[in-house]
Design a protein around this motif. Sequence first.
Motif, mmCIF file in Angstrom:
data_model
loop_
_atom_site.group_PDB
_atom_site.id
_atom_site.type_symbol
_atom_site.label_atom_id
_atom_site.label_comp_id
_atom_site.label_asym_id
_atom_site.label_seq_id
_atom_site.Cartn_x
_atom_site.Cartn_y
_atom_site.Cartn_z
ATOM 1 N N LEU A 143 -5.726 7.087 6.220
ATOM 2 C CA LEU A 143 -6.558 5.882 6.147
ATOM 3 C C LEU A 143 -7.455 5.897 4.915
ATOM 4 C CD1 LEU A 143 -7.502 5.215 9.878
ATOM 5 C CD2 LEU A 143 -5.602 4.313 8.521
ATOM 6 N N THR A 202 -6.502 0.007 -1.426
ATOM 7 C CA THR A 202 -7.163 -1.295 -1.280
ATOM 8 C C THR A 202 -8.171 -1.520 -2.402
ATOM 9 O OG1 THR A 202 -6.873 -1.260 1.120
ATOM 10 C CG2 THR A 202 -8.604 -2.682 0.244
ATOM 11 N N ASP A 261 0.845 -1.191 0.000
ATOM 12 C CA ASP A 261 0.000 0.000 0.000
ATOM 13 C C ASP A 261 0.884 1.245 0.000
ATOM 14 O OD1 ASP A 261 -2.469 -1.257 0.043
ATOM 15 O OD2 ASP A 261 -2.620 -1.249 2.231
ATOM 16 N N GLU A 300 -1.744 4.258 11.346
ATOM 17 C CA GLU A 300 -1.623 3.872 9.934
ATOM 18 C C GLU A 300 -1.758 2.372 9.717
ATOM 19 O OE1 GLU A 300 0.750 5.993 6.709
ATOM 20 O OE2 GLU A 300 2.007 6.252 8.481
ATOM 21 N N THR A 318 1.736 5.296 0.423
ATOM 22 C CA THR A 318 1.239 6.392 1.253
ATOM 23 C C THR A 318 1.467 7.700 0.515
ATOM 24 O OG1 THR A 318 3.361 6.553 2.396
ATOM 25 C CG2 THR A 318 1.666 5.176 3.419
ATOM 26 N N GLY A 320 -4.851 0.911 8.260
ATOM 27 C CA GLY A 320 -5.020 0.863 6.811
ATOM 28 C C GLY A 320 -4.559 -0.462 6.234
ATOM 29 N N TYR A 371 -5.232 4.668 2.200
ATOM 30 C CA TYR A 371 -5.107 3.213 2.240
ATOM 31 C C TYR A 371 -6.351 2.557 1.650
ATOM 32 C CZ TYR A 371 -0.852 3.038 5.085
ATOM 33 O OH TYR A 371 0.444 3.139 5.525
ATOM 34 N N ALA A 372 -7.517 3.123 1.919
ATOM 35 C CA ALA A 372 -8.748 2.560 1.368
ATOM 36 C C ALA A 372 -8.765 2.661 -0.155
ATOM 37 C CB ALA A 372 -9.961 3.271 1.964
#
Length: 293
Positions: free
Chosen positions: A81, A88, A72, A119, A74, A122, A84-85
């Motif tokens: 977060l 994903t 993932d 974090e 950043t 995430g 991160y979503a």
Amino acid sequence: MQIAVTTPTGNVGRHVVATLIRAGVRPRVLLREPGRLAPEVRGEVDAVRVDQFDPEAVAAATEGVDALYWVDPTTGGEDPLADYARATAAVVRAVTGNRIGRVVFQSSVGAEKRHGAGEIDGLAGTETALDDLGVDVTHLRCGYFFTNLELQLDSLRAGTLQVVLPLDQPMAWVAPRDIAEVAATRLLSPAWSGRCVRAVHGPADLTWRQVAGILTAATGRRIGVERITDDAMRAGLRRSGMTEGLVEAVLGMSTGLRADFTPEQHRSVRTTTPTTLAAWAYDHLRHRLADGS
């Protein structure tokens, strides 16, 4: 087998790429700036320019891929977060759309909490999303990276590391190169299937006091460590230019794991990797402290 690797110039990813090349694989590497690849690597990989937050772009970049090493990314934004979503959503779209049957995901010790670890939450979200796909997936729950110390070079030169964790609380410390070796092995091995969690713990659990002693011996500089308040750490993170959301997410990775937390995976011969902090510090950190870079 076509293997794709994300963040191929990162602390772990560059070693994953090198290991796969040595194994005779020509990996497909996904990154924003292909020009950042080391010159000696460019002719050994298929580089694809891609934004990992763009589901359609990631799906297009992974067409025909059999196995994927996913990290993932950043952004340093106000809402980590949410970032991160977004990442994903991109990996889910790629895996489902391209029927990628094998994923190795770079997660972290603490993701098993699912909530309350900054974090790391995430990463937990990515774990659960990949689990729901029913593909073969290995989550690498990694310890604290040696390379995180490079974020504190000024403090190391001044002779004192400042932390919010108890100074005598042991935790797993690991070399990124060792993580890469585990990742490449999982990508290449046919001997596993289903959902797997593999911790990568490094050679030993270390307290911050022990770390300071190891760094002193390895670098030839007297380095100590002191515990500071959460607010003092917040102030330091703000001075470094972090947004308020990122400050809380970074701090939460420490505060969320300092009380009543026991890692789900216990140290064993399978989770223990060889590179010591002393060896890494002597090889990598000593010179950076000496030349001021």
